[in-house]
Scaffold this motif. Structure first.
Motif, PDB file in Angstrom:
ATOM      1  N   ARG A 126       4.089   7.911 -57.155  1.00 32.12           N
ATOM      2  CA  ARG A 126       4.819   8.657 -56.124  1.00 32.12           C
ATOM      3  C   ARG A 126       4.616   8.084 -54.723  1.00 32.12           C
ATOM      4  O   ARG A 126       5.021   8.702 -53.739  1.00 32.12           O
ATOM      5  N   ARG A 129       7.779   7.740 -52.194  1.00 32.98           N
ATOM      6  CA  ARG A 129       8.256   9.009 -51.635  1.00 32.98           C
ATOM      7  C   ARG A 129       7.206   9.604 -50.704  1.00 32.98           C
ATOM      8  O   ARG A 129       7.549  10.238 -49.686  1.00 32.98           O
ATOM      9  N   GLU A 133       7.589  10.626 -46.539  1.00 33.44           N
ATOM     10  CA  GLU A 133       7.255  11.907 -45.917  1.00 33.44           C
ATOM     11  C   GLU A 133       6.110  11.774 -44.914  1.00 33.44           C
ATOM     12  O   GLU A 133       6.110  12.413 -43.853  1.00 33.44           O
ATOM     13  N   GLU A 152       7.185  17.948 -49.881  1.00 28.79           N
ATOM     14  CA  GLU A 152       6.854  17.744 -51.285  1.00 28.79           C
ATOM     15  C   GLU A 152       5.367  17.452 -51.465  1.00 28.79           C
ATOM     16  O   GLU A 152       4.751  17.900 -52.424  1.00 28.79           O
TER      17      GLU A 152
END
Length: 306
Positions: A126, A129, A133, A152
């Protein structure tokens, strides 16, 4: 192209005395910046290479050098985003920027070592992503008076982060070589910092990809910085074609010009990546001598050797 240098952070020569000696001499000689790097762990068999076996913390080192210098900028290339919360990282950044009087440049990466991901509780699947962020959140933490975030990966209730850094904003450079990482630089970063293992013969392709991504995102590509972490080794050519930034002084200086022509705006010489210097088994006296030769030879404004 501005020239920087890396103080001792890896291996037996990375002592407080040598850190101060190199940092102060680099500032005297007119270098523009000092750079550290992050490595949390190393495997028992040492198969990551000599330069990763014994590495000082990059931000603590920069805070130490901030007190011993007054002009030269201080950079880290790079801190890995998944390993720590942006709130913790923002506090470290603000503190070092304050200690240095506003001289900090922050390089951020996504990490590559499975063992470090496991040890810090991070998920490598991950990380892209997560970086998307984390970078905007980090900017807000360093600039906004009150921060609220519900994403998230990170949640921040309405809170303040004080004191704020001197620089508004602190420059945030991003690393990475994959196409997605280069596009992220163009969208989110103030510039790019290359790996010491980057193929310098094709570095222009990465720069062009970043500039294209910046333009597509409505940003000015001309405002981006491009920083090369240079594994410079005088006299080291080996078998086969010569690797850029190795060879004679004349050849290396020509490589500097070639990198500038491709769009690099900054280059820092990093003796730590030389296994004959950055190893914990190296002779620290010999390592310092080799690094100081590099420091003196390529000082900004120094005449080329014969």
């Amino acid at each position: 192209m501005e020239i920087g240098f890396a103080p001792p952070v890896s291996g037996s020569w990375a002592t407080p005395e040598n850190m101060l000696r190199i940092a102060r001499r680099a500032e005297e000689l007119g270098y523009g910046s000092l750079w550290t790097f992050q490595r949390l762990l190393s495997p028992p068999d040492g198969n990551w290479g000599e330069i990763y076996r014994s590495v000082q913390d990059p931000m603590v080192t920069l805070g130490f050098l901030a007190a011993a210098t007054g002009r030269i900028r201080l950079g880290v290339s790079v801190l890995n985003i998944p390993y720590v919360s942006p709130v913790v990282l923002a506090k470290q950044i603000a503190t070092v920027d304050i200690l240095s009087g506003g001289r900090l440049d922050v390089g951020l990466g996504n990490g590559w070592a499975a063992e470090e991901f496991a040890a810090t509780g991070a998920d490598p699947r991950r990380r892209g992503r997560q970086a998307d962020e984390a970078v905007p959140l980090l900017r807000r933490l360093l600039t906004d008076e009150v921060i609220t975030h519900d994403g998230e990966f990170y949640q921040v209730p309405a809170m303040r982060l004080e004191p704020k850094p001197v620089q508004r904003p602190v420059p945030i450079l991003l690393g990475g070589a994959a196409p997605a990482a280069l596009r992220r630089v163009g969208r989110l970063g103030d510039g790019w910092v290359s790996s010491s293992r980057a193929d310098l013969t094709a570095i222009g392709d990465s720069i062009r990809a970043i500039r294209s991504a910046a333009a597509e995102a409505g940003r000015d590509p001309g405002r981006l910085r491009f920083v090369c972490r240079g594994a410079v080794r005088i006299g080291a050519t080996g078998a086969g074609p010569r690797t850029p930034l190795t060879g004679t002084e004349t050849q290396i200086r020509a490589d500097f010009d070639a990198l500038a022509a491709e769009g690099m705006t900054e280059l820092f010489l990093d003796p730590n990546v030389d296994p004959e210097i950055g190893s914990p088994d190296a002779d620290p006296v010999a390592s310092l001598r080799r690094a100081e030769e590099l420091l003196e030879t390529f000082a900004p404004g120094a005449p080329a050797g014969i």
